[in-house]
Enzyme design. Sequence first.
Site, PDB file in Angstrom:
ATOM      1  N   SER A  70       0.835  -1.207   0.000  1.00  0.00           N
ATOM      2  CA  SER A  70       0.000   0.000   0.000  1.00  0.00           C
ATOM      3  C   SER A  70       0.868   1.254   0.000  1.00  0.00           C
ATOM      4  O   SER A  70       0.635   2.182  -0.775  1.00  0.00           O
ATOM      5  CB  SER A  70      -0.930   0.015   1.216  1.00  0.00           C
ATOM      6  OG  SER A  70      -1.785  -1.103   1.180  1.00  0.00           O
ATOM      7  N   ASN A 150      -5.539  -8.949  -8.088  1.00  0.00           N
ATOM      8  CA  ASN A 150      -5.609  -9.695  -6.830  1.00  0.00           C
ATOM      9  C   ASN A 150      -6.913 -10.444  -6.648  1.00  0.00           C
ATOM     10  O   ASN A 150      -7.012 -11.319  -5.799  1.00  0.00           O
ATOM     11  CB  ASN A 150      -5.370  -8.759  -5.639  1.00  0.00           C
ATOM     12  CG  ASN A 150      -6.235  -7.522  -5.685  1.00  0.00           C
ATOM     13  OD1 ASN A 150      -6.196  -6.763  -6.640  1.00  0.00           O
ATOM     14  ND2 ASN A 150      -7.036  -7.330  -4.662  1.00  0.00           N
ATOM     15  N   GLN A 178       0.848  -8.976  -6.571  1.00  0.00           N
ATOM     16  CA  GLN A 178       0.408 -10.363  -6.756  1.00  0.00           C
ATOM     17  C   GLN A 178       1.308 -11.138  -7.714  1.00  0.00           C
ATOM     18  O   GLN A 178       1.187 -12.358  -7.816  1.00  0.00           O
ATOM     19  CB  GLN A 178      -1.034 -10.401  -7.294  1.00  0.00           C
ATOM     20  CG  GLN A 178      -2.080  -9.929  -6.296  1.00  0.00           C
ATOM     21  CD  GLN A 178      -2.283 -10.895  -5.129  1.00  0.00           C
ATOM     22  OE1 GLN A 178      -2.018 -12.098  -5.238  1.00  0.00           O
ATOM     23  NE2 GLN A 178      -2.753 -10.375  -4.010  1.00  0.00           N
ATOM     24  N   SER A 198       5.069  -6.491  -2.142  1.00  0.00           N
ATOM     25  CA  SER A 198       4.823  -6.672  -0.721  1.00  0.00           C
ATOM     26  C   SER A 198       5.261  -8.067  -0.304  1.00  0.00           C
ATOM     27  O   SER A 198       4.893  -9.060  -0.944  1.00  0.00           O
ATOM     28  CB  SER A 198       3.325  -6.491  -0.446  1.00  0.00           C
ATOM     29  OG  SER A 198       3.053  -6.770   0.900  1.00  0.00           O
ATOM     30  N   CYS A 323     -14.397  -6.330   0.809  1.00  0.00           N
ATOM     31  CA  CYS A 323     -15.633  -5.958   1.472  1.00  0.00           C
ATOM     32  C   CYS A 323     -15.352  -5.545   2.920  1.00  0.00           C
ATOM     33  O   CYS A 323     -14.985  -6.374   3.735  1.00  0.00           O
ATOM     34  CB  CYS A 323     -16.530  -7.182   1.497  1.00  0.00           C
ATOM     35  SG  CYS A 323     -18.128  -6.905   0.869  1.00  0.00           S
TER      36      CYS A 323
HETATM   37  C1  LIG Z   1      -2.094  -7.034  -0.892  1.00  0.00           C
HETATM   38  C2  LIG Z   1      -2.039  -6.056  -2.027  1.00  0.00           C
HETATM   39  C3  LIG Z   1      -1.658  -4.720  -1.813  1.00  0.00           C
HETATM   40  C4  LIG Z   1      -1.367  -4.183  -0.447  1.00  0.00           C
HETATM   41  O1  LIG Z   1      -0.174  -4.658   0.083  1.00  0.00           O
HETATM   42  P1  LIG Z   1       0.075  -4.517   1.678  1.00  0.00           P
HETATM   43  O2  LIG Z   1       1.476  -4.949   1.868  1.00  0.00           O
HETATM   44  O3  LIG Z   1      -0.912  -5.416   2.333  1.00  0.00           O
HETATM   45  O4  LIG Z   1      -0.116  -3.071   2.004  1.00  0.00           O
HETATM   46  C5  LIG Z   1      -1.590  -3.883  -2.906  1.00  0.00           C
HETATM   47  N1  LIG Z   1      -1.882  -4.322  -4.147  1.00  0.00           N
HETATM   48  C6  LIG Z   1      -2.241  -5.592  -4.386  1.00  0.00           C
HETATM   49  C7  LIG Z   1      -2.534  -6.030  -5.781  1.00  0.00           C
HETATM   50  C8  LIG Z   1      -2.349  -6.492  -3.334  1.00  0.00           C
HETATM   51  O5  LIG Z   1      -2.735  -7.761  -3.581  1.00  0.00           O
END
Ligand SMILES: *Cc1c(COP(=O)(O)O)cnc(C)c1O
Length: 395
Positions: A70, A150, A178, A198, A323
Amino acid sequence: MIYADNAATTKTSRTAIAAMLPYFNTVYGNPSSLYAFGQQAKEALEDARTRIAACLGCDAREITFTSGGSEADNQALLSAAAIGARKGKKHIVSTAFEHHAVLHTLRKLKTQGFDVTLLDVPENGLLSPRQVADAIRDDTCLVSVMYANNEIGTVQPIREIGAVCREKGVLFHTDAVQAVGHIPVDLRSDNIDLLSLSAHKFHGPRGVGVLAARRGVPLTSLIEGGAQERGKRAGTENLPAIMGMAAALGEAVRDLDANARKLRVLRDALIEGLSAVPHSILNGDPERRLPGNVHFCFEGVEGESLLLLLDDKGVCASSGSACTSGSLDPSHVLLAIGRPHEIAHGSLRLTLDAENTMEDVQQIIIAVREVVAYLRAMSPVWRDLMSGKQKFILE
Ligand SMILES: *Cc1c(COP(=O)(O)O)cnc(C)c1O
Protein backbone atom coordinates in the site's frame (compact mmCIF):
# COMPACT_ATOMS: atom_id res chain seq x y z
CA MET A 1 -8.15 -26.80 7.68
CA ILE A 2 -7.46 -26.03 4.04
CA TYR A 3 -5.94 -22.59 3.53
CA ALA A 4 -6.93 -21.30 0.10
CA ASP A 5 -6.59 -17.57 0.57
CA ASN A 6 -2.99 -16.93 -0.41
CA ALA A 7 -3.86 -13.75 -2.29
CA ALA A 8 -4.88 -12.23 1.06
CA THR A 9 -1.70 -13.27 2.78
CA THR A 10 0.66 -16.23 2.95
CA LYS A 11 2.30 -18.27 5.65
CA THR A 12 5.75 -16.85 6.46
CA SER A 13 8.22 -19.48 5.24
CA ARG A 14 10.72 -21.20 7.53
CA THR A 15 13.50 -19.72 5.42
CA ALA A 16 12.14 -16.21 5.98
CA ILE A 17 11.74 -16.72 9.73
CA ALA A 18 15.26 -18.15 10.05
CA ALA A 19 16.65 -15.20 8.13
CA MET A 20 14.85 -12.73 10.41
CA LEU A 21 15.72 -14.11 13.83
CA PRO A 22 19.36 -12.95 14.19
CA TYR A 23 18.30 -9.38 13.47
CA PHE A 24 16.07 -9.18 16.53
CA ASN A 25 18.63 -9.96 19.19
CA THR A 26 22.03 -10.67 17.68
CA VAL A 27 22.69 -8.13 14.94
CA TYR A 28 20.30 -5.59 16.43
CA GLY A 29 22.28 -2.38 15.91
CA ASN A 30 20.81 0.58 14.09
CA PRO A 31 22.11 0.66 10.50
CA SER A 32 22.57 4.42 10.88
CA SER A 33 24.96 4.08 13.85
CA LEU A 34 28.63 4.62 13.13
CA TYR A 35 30.18 1.96 15.36
CA ALA A 36 31.02 -1.40 13.85
CA PHE A 37 27.99 -3.12 15.40
CA GLY A 38 25.64 -0.70 13.62
CA GLN A 39 27.64 -1.04 10.42
CA GLN A 40 27.15 -4.79 10.56
CA ALA A 41 23.39 -4.14 10.39
CA LYS A 42 23.99 -1.65 7.58
CA GLU A 43 25.89 -4.28 5.62
CA ALA A 44 23.06 -6.77 6.04
CA LEU A 45 20.58 -4.14 4.89
CA GLU A 46 22.57 -3.38 1.76
CA ASP A 47 23.09 -7.06 1.06
CA ALA A 48 19.32 -7.60 1.24
CA ARG A 49 18.85 -4.67 -1.14
CA THR A 50 21.31 -6.17 -3.62
CA ARG A 51 19.67 -9.59 -3.48
CA ILE A 52 16.19 -8.16 -3.95
CA ALA A 53 17.37 -6.01 -6.86
CA ALA A 54 18.85 -9.11 -8.51
CA CYS A 55 15.45 -10.85 -8.27
CA LEU A 56 13.79 -7.90 -10.02
CA GLY A 57 16.40 -7.24 -12.68
CA CYS A 58 17.35 -3.81 -11.40
CA ASP A 59 20.12 -2.04 -9.44
CA ALA A 60 20.29 -1.98 -5.65
CA ARG A 61 20.11 1.83 -5.83
CA GLU A 62 16.70 1.52 -7.43
CA ILE A 63 15.21 -0.23 -4.38
CA THR A 64 13.45 1.69 -1.57
CA PHE A 65 12.08 -0.25 1.39
CA THR A 66 8.54 0.57 2.48
CA SER A 67 6.00 -0.72 4.99
CA GLY A 68 4.32 -2.80 2.29
CA GLY A 69 2.43 -2.74 -0.98
CA SER A 70 0.00 0.00 0.00
CA GLU A 71 2.74 2.45 0.92
CA ALA A 72 4.70 1.62 -2.23
CA ASP A 73 1.60 2.26 -4.38
CA ASN A 74 0.92 5.56 -2.61
CA GLN A 75 4.51 6.71 -2.99
CA ALA A 76 4.79 5.65 -6.62
CA LEU A 77 1.68 7.56 -7.66
CA LEU A 78 2.37 10.66 -5.58
CA SER A 79 5.97 10.78 -6.84
CA ALA A 80 4.96 10.48 -10.49
CA ALA A 81 2.23 13.06 -9.96
CA ALA A 82 4.76 15.49 -8.45
CA ILE A 83 7.08 14.99 -11.43
CA GLY A 84 4.14 15.57 -13.78
CA ALA A 85 2.92 18.65 -11.94
CA ARG A 86 6.37 20.25 -12.25
CA LYS A 87 6.03 19.94 -16.03
CA GLY A 88 2.40 21.04 -16.10
CA LYS A 89 1.25 17.49 -16.90
CA LYS A 90 -1.66 16.47 -14.72
CA HIS A 91 -3.34 13.55 -16.47
CA ILE A 92 -3.07 9.95 -15.23
CA VAL A 93 -4.21 6.75 -16.93
CA SER A 94 -5.11 3.70 -14.86
CA THR A 95 -7.75 0.97 -14.79
CA ALA A 96 -11.06 0.46 -13.05
CA PHE A 97 -9.88 -2.75 -11.41
CA GLU A 98 -6.76 -1.60 -9.56
CA HIS A 99 -6.23 -2.27 -5.87
CA HIS A 100 -7.73 0.33 -3.54
CA ALA A 101 -4.21 1.50 -2.59
CA VAL A 102 -4.01 2.81 -6.17
CA LEU A 103 -7.65 3.83 -6.67
CA HIS A 104 -7.87 5.78 -3.42
CA THR A 105 -4.56 7.56 -4.10
CA LEU A 106 -5.90 8.52 -7.52
CA ARG A 107 -9.04 9.84 -5.85
CA LYS A 108 -6.83 12.02 -3.64
CA LEU A 109 -4.88 13.26 -6.68
CA LYS A 110 -8.17 14.24 -8.34
CA THR A 111 -8.86 16.63 -5.48
CA GLN A 112 -5.46 18.15 -6.26
CA GLY A 113 -6.45 18.97 -9.81
CA PHE A 114 -5.32 15.80 -11.58
CA ASP A 115 -7.46 14.38 -14.34
CA VAL A 116 -7.72 10.58 -14.08
CA THR A 117 -8.81 8.23 -16.87
CA LEU A 118 -9.79 4.77 -15.56
CA LEU A 119 -9.78 2.33 -18.45
CA ASP A 120 -12.63 -0.16 -18.73
CA VAL A 121 -11.55 -3.74 -18.58
CA PRO A 122 -13.00 -6.27 -21.05
CA GLU A 123 -14.89 -9.30 -19.73
CA ASN A 124 -11.80 -11.52 -19.80
CA GLY A 125 -10.04 -9.01 -17.54
CA LEU A 126 -7.21 -8.35 -19.99
CA LEU A 127 -6.31 -4.84 -21.01
CA SER A 128 -4.88 -4.24 -24.48
CA PRO A 129 -1.77 -2.07 -25.03
CA ARG A 130 -3.85 -0.33 -27.72
CA GLN A 131 -6.35 0.87 -25.05
CA VAL A 132 -3.49 2.37 -23.09
CA ALA A 133 -1.94 3.99 -26.16
CA ASP A 134 -5.28 5.55 -27.10
CA ALA A 135 -5.78 6.99 -23.61
CA ILE A 136 -2.38 8.73 -23.41
CA ARG A 137 -2.55 12.48 -24.06
CA ASP A 138 0.06 15.25 -24.33
CA ASP A 139 -0.50 16.08 -20.66
CA THR A 140 -0.30 12.47 -19.39
CA CYS A 141 2.37 12.07 -16.72
CA LEU A 142 1.71 8.50 -15.56
CA VAL A 143 0.18 5.17 -16.52
CA SER A 144 -0.51 2.75 -13.66
CA VAL A 145 -1.63 -0.79 -14.50
CA MET A 146 -1.40 -3.70 -12.07
CA TYR A 147 0.74 -6.66 -13.12
CA ALA A 148 -1.75 -9.29 -11.94
CA ASN A 149 -5.18 -8.72 -10.47
CA ASN A 150 -5.61 -9.70 -6.83
CA GLU A 151 -9.19 -10.89 -7.30
CA ILE A 152 -9.55 -12.55 -10.69
CA GLY A 153 -5.84 -13.29 -11.19
CA THR A 154 -5.51 -11.99 -14.75
CA VAL A 155 -1.95 -11.20 -15.84
CA GLN A 156 -1.72 -8.07 -17.96
CA PRO A 157 0.54 -7.63 -21.02
CA ILE A 158 2.84 -5.47 -18.91
CA ARG A 159 5.86 -5.54 -21.20
CA GLU A 160 3.79 -4.30 -24.15
CA ILE A 161 2.03 -1.65 -22.06
CA GLY A 162 5.42 -0.56 -20.73
CA ALA A 163 6.71 -0.30 -24.31
CA VAL A 164 3.78 1.95 -25.24
CA CYS A 165 4.57 4.23 -22.28
CA ARG A 166 8.27 4.28 -23.08
CA GLU A 167 7.54 5.23 -26.69
CA LYS A 168 5.26 8.06 -25.58
CA GLY A 169 7.63 9.27 -22.86
CA VAL A 170 5.17 8.62 -20.03
CA LEU A 171 6.14 7.10 -16.67
CA PHE A 172 4.81 3.58 -16.10
CA HIS A 173 3.95 2.20 -12.66
CA THR A 174 2.81 -1.34 -12.00
CA ASP A 175 1.40 -2.75 -8.77
CA ALA A 176 3.19 -6.09 -8.96
CA VAL A 177 2.19 -7.24 -5.47
CA GLN A 178 0.41 -10.36 -6.76
CA ALA A 179 2.98 -11.08 -9.44
CA VAL A 180 6.39 -10.91 -7.78
CA GLY A 181 7.52 -14.34 -6.61
CA HIS A 182 4.72 -16.03 -8.59
CA ILE A 183 5.43 -15.21 -12.24
CA PRO A 184 8.59 -13.79 -13.85
CA VAL A 185 8.90 -10.02 -13.32
CA ASP A 186 11.82 -7.96 -14.62
CA LEU A 187 11.97 -4.19 -14.30
CA ARG A 188 14.18 -3.66 -17.34
CA SER A 189 12.76 -6.06 -19.89
CA ASP A 190 9.19 -5.30 -18.76
CA ASN A 191 9.77 -1.57 -19.42
CA ILE A 192 8.71 -0.60 -15.90
CA ASP A 193 9.64 2.71 -14.27
CA LEU A 194 7.99 2.19 -10.88
CA LEU A 195 7.03 -1.13 -9.27
CA SER A 196 5.37 -2.01 -5.96
CA LEU A 197 5.72 -5.29 -4.13
CA SER A 198 4.82 -6.67 -0.72
CA ALA A 199 6.65 -9.43 1.17
CA HIS A 200 3.62 -11.08 2.77
CA LYS A 201 2.22 -12.09 -0.62
CA PHE A 202 5.21 -14.37 -1.29
CA HIS A 203 5.75 -16.02 2.12
CA GLY A 204 7.67 -13.14 3.62
CA PRO A 205 6.61 -11.20 6.73
CA ARG A 206 3.87 -8.56 6.82
CA GLY A 207 4.51 -4.85 7.04
CA VAL A 208 7.40 -4.69 4.59
CA GLY A 209 7.62 -4.07 0.88
CA VAL A 210 9.54 -2.34 -1.86
CA LEU A 211 9.08 0.53 -4.22
CA ALA A 212 11.47 -0.03 -7.12
CA ALA A 213 12.09 3.14 -9.11
CA ARG A 214 14.22 3.28 -12.21
CA ARG A 215 17.28 5.53 -11.96
CA GLY A 216 16.41 9.10 -12.74
CA VAL A 217 12.84 8.83 -11.42
CA PRO A 218 12.92 10.99 -8.27
CA LEU A 219 10.74 9.80 -5.39
CA THR A 220 8.78 12.07 -3.10
CA SER A 221 9.10 11.06 0.54
CA LEU A 222 5.79 10.39 2.27
CA ILE A 223 7.40 10.34 5.71
CA GLU A 224 9.61 13.16 6.91
CA GLY A 225 12.42 12.52 9.37
CA GLY A 226 15.88 11.01 9.12
CA ALA A 227 17.89 10.42 5.98
CA GLN A 228 17.27 6.65 5.74
CA GLU A 229 16.70 5.19 2.28
CA ARG A 230 18.64 8.10 0.71
CA GLY A 231 16.06 10.50 2.04
CA LYS A 232 13.18 8.72 0.26
CA ARG A 233 11.69 7.09 3.34
CA ALA A 234 12.47 8.30 6.83
CA GLY A 235 12.40 6.00 9.85
CA THR A 236 14.66 3.32 11.29
CA GLU A 237 14.69 0.41 8.86
CA ASN A 238 12.76 -2.71 9.85
CA LEU A 239 15.83 -4.86 9.38
CA PRO A 240 14.40 -8.24 10.53
CA ALA A 241 11.45 -7.84 8.15
CA ILE A 242 13.71 -6.72 5.30
CA MET A 243 15.99 -9.74 5.83
CA GLY A 244 12.91 -12.00 5.87
CA MET A 245 11.63 -10.42 2.68
CA ALA A 246 14.97 -10.88 0.90
CA ALA A 247 15.10 -14.54 1.92
CA ALA A 248 11.47 -15.20 0.95
CA LEU A 249 11.91 -13.53 -2.41
CA GLY A 250 15.09 -15.44 -3.15
CA GLU A 251 13.31 -18.69 -2.35
CA ALA A 252 10.19 -17.79 -4.32
CA VAL A 253 12.18 -16.81 -7.40
CA ARG A 254 14.38 -19.93 -7.14
CA ASP A 255 11.31 -22.19 -6.94
CA LEU A 256 9.10 -20.12 -9.23
CA ASP A 257 8.96 -22.47 -12.22
CA ALA A 258 8.49 -25.64 -10.18
CA ASN A 259 5.80 -24.05 -8.00
CA ALA A 260 3.98 -22.56 -10.97
CA ARG A 261 3.97 -25.89 -12.78
CA LYS A 262 2.53 -27.64 -9.74
CA LEU A 263 -0.02 -24.92 -9.06
CA ARG A 264 -1.34 -24.81 -12.62
CA VAL A 265 -2.26 -28.47 -12.38
CA LEU A 266 -4.11 -27.91 -9.09
CA ARG A 267 -5.70 -24.70 -10.35
CA ASP A 268 -6.98 -26.26 -13.54
CA ALA A 269 -8.38 -29.28 -11.67
CA LEU A 270 -10.20 -26.91 -9.32
CA ILE A 271 -11.52 -24.85 -12.22
CA GLU A 272 -12.74 -27.99 -13.94
CA GLY A 273 -14.45 -29.26 -10.80
CA LEU A 274 -16.22 -25.98 -10.11
CA SER A 275 -17.20 -25.39 -13.74
CA ALA A 276 -19.47 -28.41 -13.36
CA VAL A 277 -21.65 -26.46 -10.93
CA PRO A 278 -24.64 -25.31 -13.00
CA HIS A 279 -25.16 -21.56 -13.50
CA SER A 280 -21.61 -20.67 -12.57
CA ILE A 281 -18.88 -18.77 -14.39
CA LEU A 282 -15.10 -18.53 -14.16
CA ASN A 283 -13.93 -14.93 -13.82
CA GLY A 284 -10.77 -13.83 -15.58
CA ASP A 285 -8.94 -15.32 -18.51
CA PRO A 286 -8.52 -19.12 -18.24
CA GLU A 287 -4.91 -19.00 -19.49
CA ARG A 288 -3.42 -15.63 -18.70
CA ARG A 289 -4.00 -15.93 -14.97
CA LEU A 290 -1.88 -16.42 -11.86
CA PRO A 291 -0.86 -20.07 -11.38
CA GLY A 292 -2.75 -20.39 -8.07
CA ASN A 293 -5.87 -18.28 -8.74
CA VAL A 294 -9.42 -19.61 -9.12
CA HIS A 295 -12.34 -17.18 -9.12
CA PHE A 296 -15.99 -18.04 -9.73
CA CYS A 297 -19.44 -16.49 -9.56
CA PHE A 298 -22.42 -18.69 -8.68
CA GLU A 299 -25.86 -17.42 -9.58
CA GLY A 300 -28.47 -17.39 -6.81
CA VAL A 301 -25.84 -17.57 -4.06
CA GLU A 302 -24.72 -14.93 -1.62
CA GLY A 303 -20.92 -14.72 -1.32
CA GLU A 304 -20.75 -14.03 2.41
CA SER A 305 -22.93 -17.04 3.29
CA LEU A 306 -20.84 -19.17 0.98
CA LEU A 307 -17.66 -18.17 2.83
CA LEU A 308 -19.15 -18.77 6.26
CA LEU A 309 -20.39 -22.24 5.35
CA LEU A 310 -17.06 -23.09 3.70
CA ASP A 311 -15.37 -21.99 6.91
CA ASP A 312 -17.57 -24.50 8.78
CA LYS A 313 -16.22 -27.15 6.42
CA GLY A 314 -12.63 -26.08 7.12
CA VAL A 315 -12.00 -24.17 3.90
CA CYS A 316 -10.50 -20.66 4.16
CA ALA A 317 -11.53 -18.71 1.08
CA SER A 318 -12.50 -15.19 0.11
CA SER A 319 -15.21 -13.50 -1.89
CA GLY A 320 -12.38 -11.65 -3.58
CA SER A 321 -13.77 -8.27 -2.73
CA ALA A 322 -12.19 -6.10 -0.10
CA CYS A 323 -15.63 -5.96 1.47
CA THR A 324 -15.36 -3.86 4.60
CA SER A 325 -17.65 -5.19 7.30
CA GLY A 326 -21.13 -3.80 7.00
CA SER A 327 -20.69 -2.85 3.36
CA LEU A 328 -22.67 -4.93 0.90
CA ASP A 329 -21.11 -3.37 -2.18
CA PRO A 330 -20.05 -5.99 -4.67
CA SER A 331 -16.43 -6.08 -5.84
CA HIS A 332 -15.37 -3.15 -8.05
CA VAL A 333 -13.28 -5.64 -10.03
CA LEU A 334 -16.28 -7.82 -10.93
CA LEU A 335 -18.33 -4.76 -11.83
CA ALA A 336 -15.40 -3.53 -13.95
CA ILE A 337 -15.43 -6.73 -16.04
CA GLY A 338 -19.17 -6.33 -16.52
CA ARG A 339 -20.69 -8.77 -14.05
CA PRO A 340 -24.15 -7.58 -13.00
CA HIS A 341 -24.62 -6.83 -9.28
CA GLU A 342 -26.62 -9.98 -8.54
CA ILE A 343 -23.90 -12.17 -10.09
CA ALA A 344 -21.00 -10.24 -8.54
CA HIS A 345 -22.52 -10.88 -5.11
CA GLY A 346 -22.09 -14.64 -5.48
CA SER A 347 -18.34 -14.65 -5.89
CA LEU A 348 -15.68 -16.99 -4.55
CA ARG A 349 -11.90 -16.61 -4.74
CA LEU A 350 -9.66 -19.59 -3.98
CA THR A 351 -5.93 -18.92 -4.10
CA LEU A 352 -3.61 -21.88 -3.67
CA ASP A 353 0.05 -22.17 -2.78
CA ALA A 354 2.60 -24.92 -3.33
CA GLU A 355 1.69 -26.58 -0.02
CA ASN A 356 -1.83 -27.34 -1.24
CA THR A 357 -2.43 -30.83 -2.60
CA MET A 358 -4.74 -32.54 -5.07
CA GLU A 359 -6.64 -33.92 -2.04
CA ASP A 360 -7.23 -30.34 -0.91
CA VAL A 361 -8.57 -29.53 -4.35
CA GLN A 362 -10.94 -32.52 -4.31
CA GLN A 363 -12.18 -31.58 -0.85
CA ILE A 364 -12.71 -27.97 -1.86
CA ILE A 365 -14.73 -29.06 -4.90
CA ILE A 366 -16.97 -31.27 -2.77
CA ALA A 367 -17.40 -28.56 -0.13
CA VAL A 368 -18.26 -25.84 -2.65
CA ARG A 369 -20.76 -28.06 -4.49
CA GLU A 370 -22.52 -28.96 -1.24
CA VAL A 371 -22.61 -25.41 0.06
CA VAL A 372 -23.83 -23.93 -3.22
CA ALA A 373 -26.60 -26.55 -3.46
CA TYR A 374 -27.59 -25.93 0.18
CA LEU A 375 -27.75 -22.15 -0.22
CA ARG A 376 -29.70 -22.40 -3.46
CA ALA A 377 -32.23 -24.74 -1.87
CA MET A 378 -32.96 -22.05 0.73
CA SER A 379 -32.94 -19.07 -1.62
CA PRO A 380 -36.20 -17.42 -2.74
CA VAL A 381 -34.32 -15.99 -5.73
CA TRP A 382 -33.31 -19.51 -6.74
CA ARG A 383 -36.94 -20.64 -6.48
CA ASP A 384 -37.97 -17.86 -8.87
CA LEU A 385 -35.18 -18.77 -11.25
CA MET A 386 -36.14 -22.45 -11.24
CA SER A 387 -39.84 -21.73 -11.72
CA GLY A 388 -39.04 -19.44 -14.64
CA LYS A 389 -40.49 -16.41 -12.86
CA GLN A 390 -37.04 -14.85 -13.21
CA LYS A 391 -34.53 -15.47 -15.99
CA PHE A 392 -31.11 -17.00 -15.39
CA ILE A 393 -28.20 -14.71 -16.23
CA LEU A 394 -25.60 -17.49 -16.25
CA GLU A 395 -26.13 -20.60 -18.33
C1 LIG B 1 -2.09 -7.03 -0.89
C2 LIG B 1 -2.04 -6.06 -2.03
C3 LIG B 1 -1.66 -4.72 -1.81
C4 LIG B 1 -1.37 -4.18 -0.45
O1 LIG B 1 -0.17 -4.66 0.08
P1 LIG B 1 0.08 -4.52 1.68
O2 LIG B 1 1.48 -4.95 1.87
O3 LIG B 1 -0.91 -5.42 2.33
O4 LIG B 1 -0.12 -3.07 2.00
C5 LIG B 1 -1.59 -3.88 -2.91
N1 LIG B 1 -1.88 -4.32 -4.15
C6 LIG B 1 -2.24 -5.59 -4.39
C7 LIG B 1 -2.53 -6.03 -5.78
C8 LIG B 1 -2.35 -6.49 -3.33
O5 LIG B 1 -2.73 -7.76 -3.58
